[in-house]
Scaffold this motif. Structure first.
Motif, mmCIF file in Angstrom:
data_model
loop_
_atom_site.group_PDB
_atom_site.id
_atom_site.type_symbol
_atom_site.label_atom_id
_atom_site.label_comp_id
_atom_site.label_asym_id
_atom_site.label_seq_id
_atom_site.Cartn_x
_atom_site.Cartn_y
_atom_site.Cartn_z
ATOM 1 N N VAL A 146 -2.632 -11.623 10.156
ATOM 2 C CA VAL A 146 -3.853 -10.905 10.522
ATOM 3 C C VAL A 146 -3.613 -9.397 10.391
ATOM 4 C CG1 VAL A 146 -5.461 -10.372 12.380
ATOM 5 C CG2 VAL A 146 -4.665 -12.719 12.058
ATOM 6 N N GLY A 147 -4.448 -8.741 9.625
ATOM 7 C CA GLY A 147 -4.307 -7.302 9.409
ATOM 8 C C GLY A 147 -3.371 -6.928 8.282
ATOM 9 N N SER A 148 -2.788 -7.934 7.616
ATOM 10 C CA SER A 148 -1.812 -7.632 6.558
ATOM 11 C C SER A 148 -2.450 -6.959 5.351
ATOM 12 C CB SER A 148 -1.102 -8.915 6.118
ATOM 13 O OG SER A 148 -2.028 -9.852 5.588
ATOM 14 N N GLU A 149 -3.784 -7.071 5.223
ATOM 15 C CA GLU A 149 -4.448 -6.446 4.075
ATOM 16 C C GLU A 149 -4.330 -4.927 4.106
ATOM 17 O OE1 GLU A 149 -7.434 -7.013 7.364
ATOM 18 O OE2 GLU A 149 -5.929 -8.274 6.370
ATOM 19 N N SER A 150 -3.998 -4.361 5.260
ATOM 20 C CA SER A 150 -3.804 -2.911 5.343
ATOM 21 C C SER A 150 -2.400 -2.503 4.914
ATOM 22 C CB SER A 150 -4.058 -2.424 6.775
ATOM 23 O OG SER A 150 -3.066 -2.918 7.666
ATOM 24 N N ILE A 151 -1.533 -3.497 4.712
ATOM 25 C CA ILE A 151 -0.136 -3.234 4.360
ATOM 26 C C ILE A 151 0.142 -3.527 2.889
ATOM 27 C CG2 ILE A 151 2.257 -3.919 4.810
ATOM 28 C CD1 ILE A 151 1.439 -4.494 7.685
ATOM 29 N N LYS B 172 0.846 -1.187 0.000
ATOM 30 C CA LYS B 172 0.000 0.000 0.000
ATOM 31 C C LYS B 172 0.887 1.245 0.000
ATOM 32 C CE LYS B 172 -3.975 -2.265 0.801
ATOM 33 N NZ LYS B 172 -5.135 -2.289 -0.109
ATOM 34 N N ASP C 240 6.924 -1.468 5.898
ATOM 35 C CA ASP C 240 6.131 -2.386 6.717
ATOM 36 C C ASP C 240 5.902 -3.708 5.988
ATOM 37 O OD1 ASP C 240 5.858 -0.487 8.757
ATOM 38 O OD2 ASP C 240 4.091 0.390 7.809
ATOM 39 N N SER D 78 -1.509 -16.334 11.997
ATOM 40 C CA SER D 78 -1.771 -15.247 12.945
ATOM 41 C C SER D 78 -0.895 -14.038 12.638
ATOM 42 C CB SER D 78 -1.531 -15.719 14.380
ATOM 43 O OG SER D 78 -0.162 -15.981 14.619
ATOM 44 N N ARG E 42 3.580 2.139 2.684
ATOM 45 C CA ARG E 42 3.730 0.998 3.587
ATOM 46 C C ARG E 42 4.780 0.002 3.101
ATOM 47 N NH1 ARG E 42 -0.513 0.441 7.141
ATOM 48 N NH2 ARG E 42 1.090 -0.639 8.362
ATOM 49 N N ASP F 240 -1.288 -5.997 -0.859
ATOM 50 C CA ASP F 240 -2.226 -6.876 -1.551
ATOM 51 C C ASP F 240 -1.453 -7.967 -2.276
ATOM 52 O OD1 ASP F 240 -4.586 -5.411 -0.911
ATOM 53 O OD2 ASP F 240 -4.067 -3.962 -2.479
#
Length: 204
Positions: free
Chosen positions: A80-85, A11, A17, A77, A14, A87
């Motif tokens: 989790v939340g990697s979709e904000s970093i 992203k 990250d 685990s 990012r 695709d």
């Protein structure tokens, strides 16, 4: 020998990250599953692209790795939340039909599309191209045939310790008459205008 690849796009803002998280996941996978994933980024291409690759002796080895990865709760685990970093853009699987040697600091990846009605003849020609390039430059030029995605593509992969080594290799080829003659021989075998050249830097 087979090679599996995944392309990610970080992203906006990012990238650091994405590299950090992906590196942690790959390190865990390599440790737990015996894989040898490496991570590359584009030089002079998509500034947000991340490329993951690893080799397998057999497709059964690849299948076993995938099953283990999907069942591993710790690794999942971490995602989790990697979709904000980042695709996931694409997964590819290919067969190495001419080895390219060990990954180094940089890789040159040339992609061509072959004329489908002459796929076998074109593949043989591309192997000839890789052999000649290896002979002229002294750098091992590998060839990968995709098993998924656009199977009319072929990939030439060469590894280098530095950008200067890569540049010198290209210079040797551009000055060689036998190499330049291959462009004419490619007519009818390679789709015109399909050559794409990429430089990738290894970050893990």
């Amino acid at each position: 020998m087979f090679i599996a690849g995944r392309t990610l796009t970080a992203k906006s803002g990012r990238m650091a990250d994405a590299i950090s998280l992906t590196g942690s996941v790959l390190s865990s996978m390599n440790s737990k599953m015996g894989s040898d994933y490496s991570m590359h980024v584009d030089i002079g291409g998509d500034p947000n692209a991340v490329f993951l690759t690893t080799g397998f002796e057999t497709l059964a080895d690849y299948e076993q790795m995938r099953m283990s990865y999907m069942a591993d709760q710790e690794i999942n685990s971490m995602l989790v939340g990697s979709e904000s970093i980042a695709d996931i853009v694409e997964d590819r699987l290919g067969e190495i039909i001419k080895p390219m040697g060990e990954f180094d600091a940089f890789a040159a990846v040339n992609t061509v599309r072959v004329e489908t009605p002459k796929q076998m003849e074109a593949t043989a020609f591309c192997l000839e191209v890789a052999e000649l390039a290896t002979s002229i430059s002294g750098d091992e030029v590998g060839v990968v045939r995709p098993l998924t995605g656009d199977i009319s593509e072929l990939f030439f992969v060469t590894n280098f310790a530095s950008m200067e080594d890569l540049n010198q290799s290209n210079a040797k080829l551009s000055e060689n008459e036998d190499w330049l003659a291959l462009y004419e021989k490619s007519v009818g075998l390679i789709v015109p205008g399909s050559l794409h050249y990429a430089i990738r830097q290894k970050v893990m």
